[in-house]
Design a protein around this motif. Structure first.
Motif, PDB file in Angstrom:
ATOM      1  N   ASN A 168      -6.913  21.942  17.619  1.00 20.37           N
ATOM      2  CA  ASN A 168      -6.631  22.082  16.196  1.00 20.37           C
ATOM      3  C   ASN A 168      -7.574  21.198  15.382  1.00 20.37           C
ATOM      4  OD1 ASN A 168      -5.275  21.698  13.522  1.00 20.37           O
ATOM      5  ND2 ASN A 168      -3.686  22.933  14.475  1.00 20.37           N
ATOM      6  N   LEU A 169      -8.262  21.776  14.417  1.00 24.46           N
ATOM      7  CA  LEU A 169      -9.232  21.029  13.617  1.00 24.46           C
ATOM      8  C   LEU A 169      -8.594  19.878  12.856  1.00 24.46           C
ATOM      9  CD1 LEU A 169     -12.077  20.663  12.480  1.00 24.46           C
ATOM     10  CD2 LEU A 169     -11.602  22.478  10.828  1.00 24.46           C
ATOM     11  N   TRP A 170      -7.334  20.071  12.429  1.00 23.71           N
ATOM     12  CA  TRP A 170      -6.658  18.989  11.697  1.00 23.71           C
ATOM     13  C   TRP A 170      -6.635  17.689  12.504  1.00 23.71           C
ATOM     14  CZ3 TRP A 170      -5.959  18.924   6.764  1.00 23.71           C
ATOM     15  CH2 TRP A 170      -5.638  20.066   6.045  1.00 23.71           C
ATOM     16  N   ASP A 171      -6.439  17.795  13.817  1.00 29.73           N
ATOM     17  CA  ASP A 171      -6.328  16.601  14.661  1.00 29.73           C
ATOM     18  C   ASP A 171      -7.646  15.836  14.760  1.00 29.73           C
ATOM     19  OD1 ASP A 171      -3.636  17.026  15.244  1.00 29.73           O
ATOM     20  OD2 ASP A 171      -4.129  18.431  16.848  1.00 29.73           O
ATOM     21  N   TYR A 172      -8.732  16.464  14.377  1.00 25.64           N
ATOM     22  CA  TYR A 172     -10.035  15.806  14.371  1.00 25.64           C
ATOM     23  C   TYR A 172     -10.366  15.210  12.998  1.00 25.64           C
ATOM     24  CZ  TYR A 172     -10.885  18.062  18.871  1.00 25.64           C
ATOM     25  OH  TYR A 172     -10.804  18.470  20.191  1.00 25.64           O
ATOM     26  N   LEU A 173      -9.670  15.720  11.968  1.00 27.25           N
ATOM     27  CA  LEU A 173      -9.969  15.302  10.595  1.00 27.25           C
ATOM     28  C   LEU A 173      -8.953  14.327  10.017  1.00 27.25           C
ATOM     29  CD1 LEU A 173     -10.906  18.787   9.060  1.00 27.25           C
ATOM     30  CD2 LEU A 173     -12.490  16.993   9.798  1.00 27.25           C
ATOM     31  N   LEU A 174      -7.696  14.412  10.457  1.00 28.51           N
ATOM     32  CA  LEU A 174      -6.622  13.670   9.797  1.00 28.51           C
ATOM     33  C   LEU A 174      -5.611  13.188  10.818  1.00 28.51           C
ATOM     34  CD1 LEU A 174      -5.413  12.922   6.942  1.00 28.51           C
ATOM     35  CD2 LEU A 174      -4.130  15.071   7.090  1.00 28.51           C
ATOM     36  N   ASP A 175      -5.067  12.000  10.574  1.00 29.84           N
ATOM     37  CA  ASP A 175      -3.942  11.499  11.359  1.00 29.84           C
ATOM     38  C   ASP A 175      -3.097  10.603  10.463  1.00 29.84           C
ATOM     39  OD1 ASP A 175      -4.838   8.651  11.547  1.00 29.84           O
ATOM     40  OD2 ASP A 175      -6.451   9.499  12.749  1.00 29.84           O
ATOM     41  N   PRO A 176      -1.883  10.234  10.881  1.00 32.06           N
ATOM     42  CA  PRO A 176      -1.011   9.430  10.007  1.00 32.06           C
ATOM     43  C   PRO A 176      -1.612   8.102   9.578  1.00 32.06           C
ATOM     44  CG  PRO A 176       0.260  10.404  11.794  1.00 32.06           C
ATOM     45  CD  PRO A 176      -1.175  10.692  12.088  1.00 32.06           C
ATOM     46  N   PHE A 177      -2.393   7.466  10.451  1.00 28.04           N
ATOM     47  CA  PHE A 177      -2.992   6.176  10.109  1.00 28.04           C
ATOM     48  C   PHE A 177      -4.016   6.323   8.984  1.00 28.04           C
ATOM     49  CE2 PHE A 177      -1.666   5.861  14.555  1.00 28.04           C
ATOM     50  CZ  PHE A 177      -0.839   4.738  14.490  1.00 28.04           C
ATOM     51  N   LEU A 178      -4.814   7.378   9.055  1.00 27.76           N
ATOM     52  CA  LEU A 178      -5.787   7.646   7.992  1.00 27.76           C
ATOM     53  C   LEU A 178      -5.062   7.954   6.687  1.00 27.76           C
ATOM     54  CD1 LEU A 178      -8.802   8.090   7.271  1.00 27.76           C
ATOM     55  CD2 LEU A 178      -8.478  10.503   7.863  1.00 27.76           C
ATOM     56  N   ALA A 179      -3.970   8.715   6.781  1.00 27.95           N
ATOM     57  CA  ALA A 179      -3.200   9.071   5.590  1.00 27.95           C
ATOM     58  C   ALA A 179      -2.599   7.835   4.933  1.00 27.95           C
ATOM     59  CB  ALA A 179      -2.098  10.064   5.970  1.00 27.95           C
ATOM     60  N   ILE A 180      -2.001   6.948   5.731  1.00 28.89           N
ATOM     61  CA  ILE A 180      -1.395   5.722   5.190  1.00 28.89           C
ATOM     62  C   ILE A 180      -2.458   4.842   4.548  1.00 28.89           C
ATOM     63  CG2 ILE A 180      -0.206   3.587   5.828  1.00 28.89           C
ATOM     64  CD1 ILE A 180       1.237   5.246   8.005  1.00 28.89           C
ATOM     65  N   TRP A 181      -3.599   4.700   5.220  1.00 25.65           N
ATOM     66  CA  TRP A 181      -4.713   3.894   4.689  1.00 25.65           C
ATOM     67  C   TRP A 181      -5.174   4.432   3.345  1.00 25.65           C
ATOM     68  CZ3 TRP A 181      -9.877   5.908   4.508  1.00 25.65           C
ATOM     69  CH2 TRP A 181     -10.843   4.979   4.133  1.00 25.65           C
ATOM     70  N   ALA A 182      -5.304   5.753   3.242  1.00 26.69           N
ATOM     71  CA  ALA A 182      -5.761   6.366   1.988  1.00 26.69           C
ATOM     72  C   ALA A 182      -4.715   6.211   0.891  1.00 26.69           C
ATOM     73  CB  ALA A 182      -6.076   7.847   2.222  1.00 26.69           C
ATOM     74  N   LEU A 183      -3.435   6.370   1.254  1.00 28.24           N
ATOM     75  CA  LEU A 183      -2.360   6.247   0.264  1.00 28.24           C
ATOM     76  C   LEU A 183      -2.271   4.822  -0.277  1.00 28.24           C
ATOM     77  CD1 LEU A 183       0.368   8.411   2.019  1.00 28.24           C
ATOM     78  CD2 LEU A 183      -0.647   8.882  -0.221  1.00 28.24           C
ATOM     79  N   ILE A 186      -5.054   3.676  -3.077  1.00 26.43           N
ATOM     80  CA  ILE A 186      -4.970   4.047  -4.494  1.00 26.43           C
ATOM     81  C   ILE A 186      -4.303   2.953  -5.327  1.00 26.43           C
ATOM     82  CG2 ILE A 186      -4.018   5.722  -6.132  1.00 26.43           C
ATOM     83  CD1 ILE A 186      -4.460   7.861  -4.025  1.00 26.43           C
ATOM     84  N   PRO A 187      -3.062   2.494  -4.983  1.00 17.08           N
ATOM     85  CA  PRO A 187      -2.490   1.390  -5.761  1.00 17.08           C
ATOM     86  C   PRO A 187      -3.318   0.109  -5.681  1.00 17.08           C
ATOM     87  CG  PRO A 187      -1.153   1.863  -3.825  1.00 17.08           C
ATOM     88  CD  PRO A 187      -2.127   2.980  -3.965  1.00 17.08           C
ATOM     89  N   SER A 188      -3.977  -0.103  -4.519  1.00 17.16           N
ATOM     90  CA  SER A 188      -4.829  -1.276  -4.379  1.00 17.16           C
ATOM     91  C   SER A 188      -6.002  -1.215  -5.352  1.00 17.16           C
ATOM     92  CB  SER A 188      -5.333  -1.380  -2.937  1.00 17.16           C
ATOM     93  OG  SER A 188      -6.225  -2.453  -2.789  1.00 17.16           O
ATOM     94  N   ALA A 189      -6.607  -0.034  -5.491  1.00 18.55           N
ATOM     95  CA  ALA A 189      -7.737   0.136  -6.417  1.00 18.55           C
ATOM     96  C   ALA A 189      -7.284  -0.055  -7.865  1.00 18.55           C
ATOM     97  CB  ALA A 189      -8.346   1.517  -6.233  1.00 18.55           C
ATOM     98  N   ILE A 190      -6.105   0.459  -8.181  1.00 16.39           N
ATOM     99  CA  ILE A 190      -5.567   0.295  -9.539  1.00 16.39           C
ATOM    100  C   ILE A 190      -5.318  -1.175  -9.847  1.00 16.39           C
ATOM    101  CG2 ILE A 190      -3.591   0.789 -11.033  1.00 16.39           C
ATOM    102  CD1 ILE A 190      -3.342   3.475  -9.576  1.00 16.39           C
ATOM    103  N   TYR A 191      -4.757  -1.891  -8.859  1.00 14.23           N
ATOM    104  CA  TYR A 191      -4.482  -3.317  -9.035  1.00 14.23           C
ATOM    105  C   TYR A 191      -5.770  -4.103  -9.243  1.00 14.23           C
ATOM    106  CZ  TYR A 191      -3.529  -8.142  -7.684  1.00 14.23           C
ATOM    107  OH  TYR A 191      -3.472  -9.514  -7.642  1.00 14.23           O
ATOM    108  N   LEU A 192      -6.791  -3.819  -8.423  1.00 11.70           N
ATOM    109  CA  LEU A 192      -8.067  -4.525  -8.549  1.00 11.70           C
ATOM    110  C   LEU A 192      -8.728  -4.233  -9.887  1.00 11.70           C
ATOM    111  CD1 LEU A 192      -9.533  -4.065  -4.950  1.00 11.70           C
ATOM    112  CD2 LEU A 192      -8.676  -6.176  -5.976  1.00 11.70           C
ATOM    113  N   LYS A 193      -8.610  -2.987 -10.348  1.00 11.12           N
ATOM    114  CA  LYS A 193      -9.198  -2.605 -11.630  1.00 11.12           C
ATOM    115  C   LYS A 193      -8.536  -3.371 -12.771  1.00 11.12           C
ATOM    116  CE  LYS A 193     -12.128   0.185 -13.743  1.00 11.12           C
ATOM    117  NZ  LYS A 193     -13.573   0.173 -13.452  1.00 11.12           N
ATOM    118  N   ARG A 194      -7.219  -3.477 -12.721  1.00  8.58           N
ATOM    119  CA  ARG A 194      -6.498  -4.202 -13.760  1.00  8.58           C
ATOM    120  C   ARG A 194      -6.812  -5.692 -13.723  1.00  8.58           C
ATOM    121  NH1 ARG A 194      -0.370  -1.571 -13.820  1.00  8.58           N
ATOM    122  NH2 ARG A 194      -0.955   0.437 -14.762  1.00  8.58           N
ATOM    123  N   ARG A 195      -6.958  -6.240 -12.507  1.00  2.44           N
ATOM    124  CA  ARG A 195      -7.264  -7.660 -12.396  1.00  2.44           C
ATOM    125  C   ARG A 195      -8.652  -7.954 -12.932  1.00  2.44           C
ATOM    126  NH1 ARG A 195      -7.271 -10.716  -6.639  1.00  2.44           N
ATOM    127  NH2 ARG A 195      -9.253  -9.613  -6.484  1.00  2.44           N
TER     128      ARG A 195
END
Length: 207
Positions: A168-183, A186-195
């Protein structure tokens, strides 16, 4: 024979990845960046520790136990981790993390049975998903992040060559660890931008 070969490759990949993760954690713990030669030496040493059975009460290599808990990582996650040890690695742009996070938000609930649509099934020879992955790689190149082009290209090639057990191509492109890291990015980038904005306002404040 082929299955044994694939198992051996998977254990080797996981052994190297475990070593890379430990080095990243050590660098963060000591708040310093090890020289590149030292990182390579540590990866080779730790990779061997995780790859070969240590005897005692362990019948399998340490990487086999880690793999039993995490499963196989996607090629994208693996290469992002390995790339973090390269000399002067560039940060992964938010333009890559944000689409991954949005895809994960939609993909995992549907793949787990929420709704009638199952996007995971698209990974079995779907030309549409393959085209989307190729277009995403092209967009990474147009945005100037050539590392993303190579990572996605290798992931697609690995899927085409049946490098892992999954077809399955999905298993080569995405996994839960990558998803959590990406999620989390976003709040980390927003926090750094505000700081940064707050610090900029403080520096230019009158008086």
């Amino acid at each position: 024979m082929m299955n044994q070969y694939m198992q051996l490759i998977a254990l080797l990949e996981m052994s190297i990845t475990c070593g890379v993760v430990l080095i990243i954690l050590l660098q963060k713990l000591f708040q310093m960046e090890f020289p590149f030669a030292a990182r390579v030496a540590l990866v080779l040493f730790l990779g061997n520790v995780f790859f070969w059975p240590l005897g005692m009460s362990l019948e399998l290599p340490l990487s086999a136990y880690v793999r039993g808990v995490t499963g196989d990582l996607s090629i994208v996650t693996m290469l992002l981790l390995w790339g973090a040890l390269l000399p002067s690695p560039k940060k992964t742009p938010l333009g890559f993390k944000a689409p991954i996070a949005l895809i994960a938000i939609v993909f995992y609930p549907l793949a787990l049975g929420l709704g009638m649509l199952d996007p995971y099934a698209w990974g079995y020879g779907s030309i549409g998903l393959l085209i989307c992955a190729v277009v995403f790689a092209i967009l990474c190149g147009l945005a100037g992040w050539t590392k993303g082009v190579w990572i996605l290209s290798v992931a697609i090639i690995a899927w085409a060559a049946h490098w892992h057990e999954s077809a399955n191509l999905w298993d080569y492109l995405l996994d839960p660890f990558l998803a959590i890291w990406a999620l989390l990015a976003i709040p980390s980038a927003i926090y750094l931008k505000r700081r940064e904005k707050a610090q900029s306002g403080y520096l230019f404040r009158a008086g």
